[in-house]
Design a protein around this motif. Structure first.
Motif, PDB file in Angstrom:
ATOM      1  N   VAL A 370      54.148  15.823   9.539  1.00 28.90           N
ATOM      2  CA  VAL A 370      55.458  16.177  10.095  1.00 28.90           C
ATOM      3  C   VAL A 370      56.531  15.576   9.195  1.00 28.90           C
ATOM      4  O   VAL A 370      56.449  14.397   8.819  1.00 28.90           O
ATOM      5  N   VAL A 371      57.535  16.374   8.857  1.00 28.28           N
ATOM      6  CA  VAL A 371      58.623  15.930   7.986  1.00 28.28           C
ATOM      7  C   VAL A 371      59.951  16.264   8.637  1.00 28.28           C
ATOM      8  O   VAL A 371      60.126  17.357   9.179  1.00 28.28           O
ATOM      9  N   TRP A 372      60.892  15.318   8.593  1.00 24.08           N
ATOM     10  CA  TRP A 372      62.220  15.566   9.145  1.00 24.08           C
ATOM     11  C   TRP A 372      63.249  14.718   8.403  1.00 24.08           C
ATOM     12  O   TRP A 372      62.901  13.754   7.735  1.00 24.08           O
ATOM     13  N   LYS A 373      64.499  15.124   8.529  1.00 26.79           N
ATOM     14  CA  LYS A 373      65.582  14.341   7.936  1.00 26.79           C
ATOM     15  C   LYS A 373      66.596  14.000   9.010  1.00 26.79           C
ATOM     16  O   LYS A 373      66.637  14.623  10.074  1.00 26.79           O
ATOM     17  N   HIS A 399      55.065   2.333  11.049  1.00 25.63           N
ATOM     18  CA  HIS A 399      55.107   2.538   9.603  1.00 25.63           C
ATOM     19  C   HIS A 399      55.054   4.034   9.299  1.00 25.63           C
ATOM     20  O   HIS A 399      54.057   4.702   9.560  1.00 25.63           O
ATOM     21  N   LEU A 400      56.174   4.542   8.752  1.00 22.04           N
ATOM     22  CA  LEU A 400      56.290   5.938   8.345  1.00 22.04           C
ATOM     23  C   LEU A 400      56.269   6.007   6.819  1.00 22.04           C
ATOM     24  O   LEU A 400      55.990   5.026   6.153  1.00 22.04           O
ATOM     25  N   ALA A 401      56.562   7.162   6.283  1.00 22.05           N
ATOM     26  CA  ALA A 401      56.646   7.336   4.835  1.00 22.05           C
ATOM     27  C   ALA A 401      57.939   8.078   4.521  1.00 22.05           C
ATOM     28  O   ALA A 401      58.600   8.628   5.420  1.00 22.05           O
ATOM     29  N   LEU A 402      58.306   8.093   3.253  1.00 24.72           N
ATOM     30  CA  LEU A 402      59.481   8.814   2.771  1.00 24.72           C
ATOM     31  C   LEU A 402      59.051   9.874   1.775  1.00 24.72           C
ATOM     32  O   LEU A 402      58.079   9.692   1.042  1.00 24.72           O
ATOM     33  N   VAL A 403      59.778  10.975   1.738  1.00 28.13           N
ATOM     34  CA  VAL A 403      59.492  12.037   0.789  1.00 28.13           C
ATOM     35  C   VAL A 403      60.800  12.738   0.429  1.00 28.13           C
ATOM     36  O   VAL A 403      61.689  12.896   1.285  1.00 28.13           O
ATOM     37  N   CYS A 425      63.600  12.367   3.074  1.00 26.55           N
ATOM     38  CA  CYS A 425      63.200  12.654   4.447  1.00 26.55           C
ATOM     39  C   CYS A 425      62.182  11.628   4.935  1.00 26.55           C
ATOM     40  O   CYS A 425      61.518  10.947   4.145  1.00 26.55           O
ATOM     41  N   LEU A 426      62.044  11.551   6.242  1.00 26.88           N
ATOM     42  CA  LEU A 426      60.983  10.774   6.861  1.00 26.88           C
ATOM     43  C   LEU A 426      59.752  11.660   7.012  1.00 26.88           C
ATOM     44  O   LEU A 426      59.869  12.863   7.249  1.00 26.88           O
ATOM     45  N   ARG A 427      58.596  11.049   6.871  1.00 24.83           N
ATOM     46  CA  ARG A 427      57.342  11.803   6.872  1.00 24.83           C
ATOM     47  C   ARG A 427      56.285  11.026   7.627  1.00 24.83           C
ATOM     48  O   ARG A 427      56.195   9.803   7.516  1.00 24.83           O
ATOM     49  N   SER A 428      55.494  11.732   8.402  1.00 20.14           N
ATOM     50  CA  SER A 428      54.442  11.092   9.183  1.00 20.14           C
ATOM     51  C   SER A 428      53.168  11.913   9.082  1.00 20.14           C
ATOM     52  O   SER A 428      53.193  13.137   9.255  1.00 20.14           O
ATOM     53  N   VAL A 429      52.056  11.235   8.774  1.00 21.81           N
ATOM     54  CA  VAL A 429      50.743  11.878   8.762  1.00 21.81           C
ATOM     55  C   VAL A 429      49.984  11.379   9.996  1.00 21.81           C
ATOM     56  O   VAL A 429      49.585  10.220  10.049  1.00 21.81           O
ATOM     57  N   LEU A 430      49.816  12.251  10.978  1.00 24.34           N
ATOM     58  CA  LEU A 430      49.186  11.878  12.242  1.00 24.34           C
ATOM     59  C   LEU A 430      47.712  12.268  12.198  1.00 24.34           C
ATOM     60  O   LEU A 430      47.252  13.153  12.914  1.00 24.34           O
ATOM     61  N   MET A 431      46.951  11.577  11.355  1.00 24.20           N
ATOM     62  CA  MET A 431      45.579  11.973  11.068  1.00 24.20           C
ATOM     63  C   MET A 431      44.536  11.176  11.847  1.00 24.20           C
ATOM     64  O   MET A 431      43.343  11.468  11.735  1.00 24.20           O
ATOM     65  N   LYS A 432      44.963  10.186  12.606  1.00 20.04           N
ATOM     66  CA  LYS A 432      44.014   9.452  13.431  1.00 20.04           C
ATOM     67  C   LYS A 432      43.922  10.116  14.803  1.00 20.04           C
ATOM     68  O   LYS A 432      44.959  10.472  15.396  1.00 20.04           O
ATOM     69  N   PRO A 433      42.742  10.270  15.383  1.00 17.40           N
ATOM     70  CA  PRO A 433      42.648  10.839  16.736  1.00 17.40           C
ATOM     71  C   PRO A 433      43.468  10.054  17.757  1.00 17.40           C
ATOM     72  O   PRO A 433      44.010  10.631  18.706  1.00 17.40           O
TER      73      PRO A 433
END
Length: 454
Positions: A370-373, A399-403, A425-433
């Motif tokens: 998910v990416v948003w600004k 803890h998020l990420a930037l892109v 932008c802010l970026r989140s990888v929601l890959m954990k169950p």
């Protein structure tokens, strides 16, 4: 942190392994004094303190980069294999682990519908993509490699290493390769391979593979699918939106595929995998080794890979994990992917309903990124607010990420003169169950961080 099962699992499995070798005559090992044991304990404690200088990658509040903790059974199997420390280059260096690699890779290939193929594990996606493009260069010497501008930088880098010309193709507002831009390059008549990304690193975009395959019929080029991050979503393709679903349904028609078990596959680093639909490409790997391949008439993995020494423990961990969690639709492994996908869709829904944020105009997440600004008058102000909220979230243990993305991706879809430049932008990888169950907490921490950042 919940109780770690690995030491208990490892101790029991180690006893079994030791019994397997109990028929060997005894021998004296190098003696270690109590002082040696004390020194090892002290240095390991120092190591543990040094490792504290990390983000909590294992925790659901870590929702930044593509970092997914290995399954406990993978950790235990890897450590168990290190008792022997096999090398999967040749059978005499890793007899059992070579067989386990072949079986594990067969299950991955079967996920894509392939029963005849050539494939093996690698140290990661970079090496896997290098092998795929190396074969591409052998198949179409002097021809260009092209990929989306949102494709991983690996492709440009390894093309340079291989002395192959590489060109980028423009992407649309969702980060997918533009077909019109692709056809412009194809019409020049010098393209040998098109890199198709199923799950870009930045936004998780899925390139339009079916349409690219149609162009292959007209222009004649190889299709390499980089699914290092997104490959396992093949197991839940029915849960994806229609364009992505169609792309995953067509993945078996590619000439080569790369997937990283150390991303969504619950494996320790490094574990990549490269697959070729035509087993005949093995002829490009043919080489002589006067001391390596003569202890067995069976296939040595070093005969079909560019890497030489490789950790057999990676194959053992992967085989063990797939034995526990088979790669089948509807299974426990697939349900974990689906949970992360639902969490991403829900976070995107909440962001769209909140006036503080702007999400990609063209639609929601295709996979679990998910990416948003931040909403602001200018891209510079939005970038500054994004940086501030990123730091405020970290202060709250979220803890998020930037892109950085093109600014026009967030503009009106019918804007004839899109804005130039990029926005952070802010970026989140929601890959954990677990992210699905923790989404309310993630949202509350994000909202609170927005208030703190002003």
């Amino acid at each position: 942190m919940p109780k770690d099962l690995v030491p208990e699992l490892l101790a029991r499995a180690t006893e079994v392994l030791e019994r397997e070798f109990s028929g060997l005559p005894g021998f004296e090992t190098a003696r270690r004094s109590d002082a040696d044991a004390g020194a090892m304990a002290a240095v390991l404690e120092e190591t543990a303190r040094r490792l504290e200088d990390n983000y909590p990658y294992f925790h659901p509040l870590y929702a930044g980069q593509m970092l997914k903790p290995p399954h406990p059974v993978a950790r235990a199997a890897y450590a168990l294999a290190m008792t022997i420390n096999p090398n999967n280059h040749a059978r005499d260096g890793g007899r059992a682990s070579s067989a386990m690699e072949i079986e594990a890779v067969a299950e991955i290939a079967g996920m894509f519908g392939w029963s005849e193929y050539l494939g093996h594990l690698t140290s990661g996606g970079t090496m896997a993509n290098l092998e795929a493009l190396w074969v591409a260069g052998q198949m179409a010497p002097g021809k260009r490699i092209i990929g989306s501008e949102q494709a991983h930088y690996t492709h440009h880098r390894v093309s340079a290493v291989l002395k192959l010309e590489y060109s980028s193709v423009a992407a649309d507002r969702r980060g997918r390769m533009r077909l019109d831009a692709l056809e412009t390059e194809l019409s020049k008549g010098d393209v040998g391979t098109v890199v198709v990304t199923l799950g870009t690193t930045a936004v998780g975009a899925v390139d339009p593979l079916p349409e690219i395959l149609e162009l292959r019929e007209r222009y004649g080029f190889r299709v390499h699918v980089d699914a290092a991050y997104g490959g396992y979503f093949k197991l839940i393709e029915d849960a994806l939106d229609e364009p992505a679903r169609r792309a995953y349904a067509a993945i078996g028609q590619a000439d080569s595929i790369v997937i990283d078990p150390h991303k969504h596959g619950l494996q320790p680093y490094g574990c990549g995998c490269v697959l070729f639909r035509d087993p005949g490409v093995g002829r490009f790997y043919k080489h002589d080794s006067p001391y390596t391949y003569f202890t067995s008439k069976e296939l040595h993995l070093g005969e079909i890979s560019l890497e030489c020494s490789r950790a057999g423990a990676a194959a053992v961990a992967l085989w063990t994990t797939q034995r526990l969690l088979p790669l089948k639709p509807g299974g426990e492994f697939a349900r974990g992917l689906a949970a992360g996908r639902r969490a991403a869709a829900e976070l995107d829904r909440r962001l769209r309903a909140d006036e503080r944020f702007e999400v990609l105009t063209a639609g929601g997440p295709e996979l679990d990124i998910v990416v948003w600004k931040m909403k602001a008058a200018t891209a510079e102000q939005a970038s500054e607010r994004g940086q501030s909220i990123f730091s405020a979230c970290a202060g709250r243990n979220l803890h998020l990420a930037l892109v950085q993305l093109p600014q026009f991706w967030f503009g009106p879809a019918d804007d004839a003169s899109p804005l130039d430049g990029h926005v952070t932008c802010l970026r989140s990888v929601l890959m954990k169950p677990e992210h699905e169950a923790w989404l309310d907490r993630i949202w509350n921490e994000l909202s609170a961080a927005c208030g703190e950042a002003g």
